[in-house]
Design a protein around this motif. Structure first.
Motif, short mmCIF file in Angstrom:
data_model
loop_
_atom_site.label_atom_id
_atom_site.label_comp_id
_atom_site.label_asym_id
_atom_site.label_seq_id
_atom_site.Cartn_x
_atom_site.Cartn_y
_atom_site.Cartn_z
N UNK A 193 160.79 55.22 151.64
CA UNK A 193 161.14 54.95 150.19
C UNK A 193 161.67 53.48 149.98
N UNK A 194 162.38 53.03 151.05
CA UNK A 194 162.80 51.64 150.93
C UNK A 194 161.62 50.72 151.12
N UNK A 195 160.89 51.18 152.13
CA UNK A 195 159.52 50.40 152.05
C UNK A 195 158.57 50.32 150.95
N UNK A 196 158.59 51.33 150.26
CA UNK A 196 157.87 51.36 148.88
C UNK A 196 158.52 50.70 147.93
N UNK A 197 159.95 50.42 147.69
CA UNK A 197 160.82 50.02 146.86
C UNK A 197 160.29 48.37 146.97
N UNK A 198 159.92 47.85 148.07
CA UNK A 198 159.51 46.36 148.41
C UNK A 198 157.89 46.17 147.93
N UNK A 199 157.24 47.18 148.71
CA UNK A 199 155.75 46.86 148.74
C UNK A 199 155.10 47.31 147.27
N UNK A 200 155.98 48.10 146.50
CA UNK A 200 155.47 48.13 144.86
C UNK A 200 155.07 46.61 144.44
N UNK A 201 155.61 45.54 144.84
CA UNK A 201 155.72 44.40 144.34
C UNK A 201 154.14 43.88 144.60
N UNK A 202 153.89 44.14 145.97
CA UNK A 202 152.41 43.82 146.42
C UNK A 202 151.36 44.61 145.98
N UNK A 203 151.64 45.74 145.84
CA UNK A 203 150.84 46.85 145.46
C UNK A 203 150.38 46.42 143.78
N UNK A 204 151.23 46.33 143.07
CA UNK A 204 151.13 45.84 141.72
C UNK A 204 150.32 44.64 141.49
#
Ligand code: COA
Length: 378
Positions: free
Chosen positions: A333-344
Motif C-alpha cells: 500500500x505504501x508503494x501505491x500511495x506513491x505510484x498513484x501520482x504516476x498512475x493519475x
C-alpha cells in the motif's frame, strides 16, 4: 489471428505500446528519468509534492504553484464520512491492498465532480486520489488495531502526514525524509504492469477511479508491488546472515523466484535500489540494528554471484520500511500511495490523446469442431 504474420512476445516483452512524456527507463544504463529529470537528482533534492506536480504538468512548480498544490492536497486529505464509515466495516483481517481497492472504488460515489470528464475535473479527481490514499491506508491500519484514526494535518507534507497518521505522534525528521524519498523513488516507472492496466481502462473512456482500481489490483501481485512484502517475509524466515546462502541454494533447487531481484527492463542496477540501499543502512545505524541491512547485503552478493541478478526497487524498500517500524502488509500500500501520482499522470495523458488499447492473441486452440448434443458427450 490468422491473416497477419506476427510474432508473439510473451509478457509483451520489448513491445512499445504507446508514446509518453512522463518517464523513461533505460535498462542498459540503469537510468530513470521523470519528465527529463534524473531520478538521482530528484531523490536528492525534490519533495514528493514537487514530483507530483512535475508528473502531472511536465515542469517543476514555482513557489506559488507548489503552495497551491500543497493547499489542495491538504484540503482533500480527509475522507468523505461515508468512506470513513465503510473502513470501519471492512474486516480487520482484510489484506490492505484489497481494502484500498474497495475504498478507492467507493470514493468515486462521493467525488464532487461526479461523472464529469473534462481535464480540469480529472485533475481535481487526481488530487483527491493522491491526497486520500495515505489517509485510507493509515486509517484502516489504526481501526484494525482498535485505535482511533488520526486526521491529517494541513501543515504537514504527504510523507510527514503518512508517518503522523500511522503512528499518531509527531513525525521525526528522519522518518519523514525517508518516506518522502521513498515516495519520490516509487512515483512513476514508465509502462509498468499497473500503469498499463490503468491506461487500458482509461483508453475505453471509462472514469479515472475505474482506471485506478484496475491499477491497484495489478500492483498487488507478488511479481509487481507485492514483492516488497515477500522480501521481508523471506528475511524474517531466514533470520541470520549465515543462513542466507543455504536458504538461497535451497530456493534455487526448487526453482523459486527470489522476491526483490530481477527486472523486466533493467539489466544493471535499478537506480532506485541505490538510494534505498543507503537509506536501509542509515536507518539501521540509527536504531542500532543493522541485521536486516547486513542480511540484505549478503543476499545481494549471493544473488549476483550465483544468478547475475540485481536487486530491484522492492528489495531495500523492505528493510527500510521494516526498520521504520511499519507493518509488513502495509509495504505494498505504501508503494501505491506513491505510484498513484504516476498512475493519475498516465490516465490524464491517455485521456488527452486517446485510442482504444486492444491487442490481438494468436489463437492456438482447436478449430473446425462439430456440435455434439449433451446426451452424446462423454
Ligand atoms: N529469482 C530467481 N530467478 C529469477 C528471478 C528471481 N527473482 N528473476 C528472474 N529470474 C530468472 C528466471 O528464473 C529466468 O531464468 P531462466 O531463463 O533460466 O528460466 C530468467 O531469470 C528470466 O526471468 P523471467 O521471469 O522470465 O523475467 P521477467 O522479465 O518475465 O520477470 C520479474 C521479471 C521482475 C517478474 C522477475 O524478475 C521476478 O519474478 N522477480 C521477483 C519478483 C519481484 O521482485 N518483482 C518486483 C519487480 S520490480
Amino acid at each position: 489471428m490468422s491473416t497477419e504474420a506476427n510474432v508473439v512476445k510473451a509478457g509483451l516483452e520489448g513491445i512499445v505500446a504507446t508514446q509518453s512524456e512522463i518517464s523513461d527507463v533505460d535498462g542498459i544504463q540503469g537510468r530513470l528519468i521523470y519528465r527529463g529529470y534524473d531520478i538521482h537528482d530528484l531523490a536528492e533534492h525534490a519533495t514528493f509534492e514537487e514530483v507530483i506536480y512535475l508528473l502531472w504538468n511536465g515542469d517543476l512548480p514555482n513557489k506559488n504553484q507548489l503552495d497551491e498544490l500543497k493547499r489542495r492536497l491538504a484540503a482533500d486529505a480527509a475522507l468523505p464520512a461515508e468512506v470513513a464509515t465503510l473502513l470501519k466495516r471492512i474486516p480487520r483481517s482484510a489484506n490492505p491492498m484489497d481494502m484500498l481497492r474497495t475504498a478507492v472504488s467507493a470514493l468515486s460515489f462521493y467525488d464532487p465532480d461526479g461523472p464529469e470528464m473534462s481535464r480540469d475535473a480529472n485533475t481535481r479527481k487526481a488530487a483527491r486520489l493522491v491526497a486520500r490514499f495515505p489517509t485510507i491506508v493509515t486509517t484502516f491500519h489504526r481501526l484494525r488495531n482498535g485505535l482511533e484514526p488520526v486526521q491529517p494535518r494541513p501543515d504537514l507534507s504527504v510523507a510527514a502526514n503518512f508517518v503522523y497518521t500511522l503512528f499518531g505522534k509527531d513525525p521525526d525528521d528522519i522518518a519523514t525524509r525517508t518516506m518522502d524519498v521513498a515516495f519520490v523513488l516509487h512515483a512513476d516507472h514508465e509502462l509498468n504492469a499497473s500503469t498499463f492496466s490503468a491506461r487500458v481502462t482509461a483508453a475505453t473512456l471509462s472514469d479515472i477511479y475505474s482506471a485506478i482500481v484496475s491499477a491497484i489490483g495489478t500492483l498487488k501481485g507478488p511479481l509487481h508491488g507485492g514483492a516488497n512484502e515477500g522480501v521481508i517475509k523471506n528475511l524474517l524466515e531466514i533470520g541470520s546472515v549465515d543462513n542466507i546462502e543455504p536458504w538461497l541454494k535451497d530456493q534455487f533447487a526448487r526453482k523459486a523466484k527470489i522476491m526483490g531481484f530481477g527486472h523486466r527492463v533493467y539489466r544493471t542496477e535499478d537506480p532506485r535500489a541505490t538510494h534505498l540501499r543507503d537509506m536501509s543502512r542509515l536507518l539501521g545505524d540509527r536504531v542500532g540494528n543493522t541485521l536486516w541491512y547486513q542480511m540484505s547485503r549478503k543476499m545481494e552478493e549471493v544473488m549476483m554471484r550465483e544468478k547475475h541478478l540485481n536487486p530491484n526497487v522492492d528489495f531495500y524498500s523492505a528493510s527500510t520500511y521494516y526498520t521504520l517500524g511499519i507493518p509488513t502488509d502495509l509495504f505494498t500500500p505504501i508503494f501505491a500511495c506513491s505510484r498513484i501520482s504516476g498512475w493519475t499522470a498516465h490516465v490524464l495523458e491517455q485521456f488527452a490523446n486517446n485510442r482504444l488499447i486492444r491487442p490481438r492473441a494468436e489463437y492456438v486452440g482447436p478449430r473446425g469442431r462439430k456440435w455434439v448434443p449433451i446426451s452424446d458427450r462423454d
